[in-house]
Design a protein around this motif. Structure first.
Motif, PDB file in Angstrom:
ATOM      1  N   GLU A 195       0.760  -1.182  -0.023  1.00  0.00           N
ATOM      2  CA  GLU A 195       0.119   0.093   0.226  1.00  0.00           C
ATOM      3  C   GLU A 195       1.002   1.123  -0.004  1.00  0.00           C
ATOM      4  OE1 GLU A 195      -1.975  -3.249   1.024  1.00  0.00           O
ATOM      5  OE2 GLU A 195      -0.435  -2.589   2.175  1.00  0.00           O
ATOM      6  N   GLU A 196       1.961   1.319   0.720  1.00  0.00           N
ATOM      7  CA  GLU A 196       2.790   2.437   0.813  1.00  0.00           C
ATOM      8  C   GLU A 196       3.649   2.516  -0.551  1.00  0.00           C
ATOM      9  OE1 GLU A 196       4.357   5.783   2.590  1.00  0.00           O
ATOM     10  OE2 GLU A 196       2.827   4.479   3.357  1.00  0.00           O
ATOM     11  N   GLY A 197       3.993   1.582  -1.072  1.00  0.00           N
ATOM     12  CA  GLY A 197       4.645   1.394  -2.280  1.00  0.00           C
ATOM     13  C   GLY A 197       3.580   2.142  -3.392  1.00  0.00           C
ATOM     14  N   GLU A 198       2.434   1.600  -3.638  1.00  0.00           N
ATOM     15  CA  GLU A 198       1.268   2.218  -4.538  1.00  0.00           C
ATOM     16  C   GLU A 198       1.151   3.694  -4.403  1.00  0.00           C
ATOM     17  OE1 GLU A 198      -1.777  -0.539  -3.329  1.00  0.00           O
ATOM     18  OE2 GLU A 198      -1.299  -1.848  -5.129  1.00  0.00           O
ATOM     19  N   LYS A 199       1.150   4.133  -2.868  1.00  0.00           N
ATOM     20  CA  LYS A 199       0.861   5.511  -2.852  1.00  0.00           C
ATOM     21  C   LYS A 199       2.222   6.346  -3.236  1.00  0.00           C
ATOM     22  CE  LYS A 199       1.491   7.154   1.430  1.00  0.00           C
ATOM     23  NZ  LYS A 199       1.081   7.419   2.751  1.00  0.00           N
ATOM     24  N   LYS A 200       3.397   5.786  -2.862  1.00  0.00           N
ATOM     25  CA  LYS A 200       4.646   6.663  -3.179  1.00  0.00           C
ATOM     26  C   LYS A 200       4.616   6.625  -4.688  1.00  0.00           C
ATOM     27  CE  LYS A 200       6.301   6.750   1.233  1.00  0.00           C
ATOM     28  NZ  LYS A 200       7.730   6.407   2.115  1.00  0.00           N
ATOM     29  N   LEU A 201       4.594   5.580  -5.277  1.00  0.00           N
ATOM     30  CA  LEU A 201       4.961   5.346  -6.938  1.00  0.00           C
ATOM     31  C   LEU A 201       3.782   6.091  -7.396  1.00  0.00           C
ATOM     32  CD1 LEU A 201       5.652   1.487  -7.232  1.00  0.00           C
ATOM     33  CD2 LEU A 201       7.118   3.600  -7.743  1.00  0.00           C
TER      34      LEU A 201
END
Length: 99
Positions: free
Chosen positions: A74-80
């Protein structure tokens, strides 16, 4: 963003999840000279005002600067998404004639 920190591992959970094995993750030896109050637990919290990179020594055993177990898809999706949106805006501004 250092090698195998929370951000990089979060990105990998989105881009190449088959290559991420959090069950084998080892905590790196990041030494922060300032309280996490000012730099966040990873030394990367921009809302804290100071970013910190500890250099390239002290992680020879684990190969990581941080704690990859803190990563999440989820954090990866948000930052990407934020990175892609910003890059898109920059490219749009560059491509506009007369600006």
């Amino acid at each position: 963003m250092g090698h195998a920190l929370e951000n990089e591992t979060s990105f990998s959970l989105v881009i190449q999840p088959q290559n991420v094995h959090l069950d084998k993750a080892i905590i790196g030896s990041r030494k922060l000279p300032v309280s996490a109050r000012y730099i966040g637990a990873a030394g990367e919290d921009k809302t804290r005002g100071v970013l910190f990179v500890s250099g390239t020594t002290g992680n020879e055993e684990s190969g990581t600067f941080g704690d990859p177990r803190m990563a999440s898809k989820e954090e990866g999706e948000k930052k990407l998404k934020a990175i892609i949106d910003d890059l898109s805006d920059i490219l749009t501004q560059i491509a506009k004639p007369g600006k």
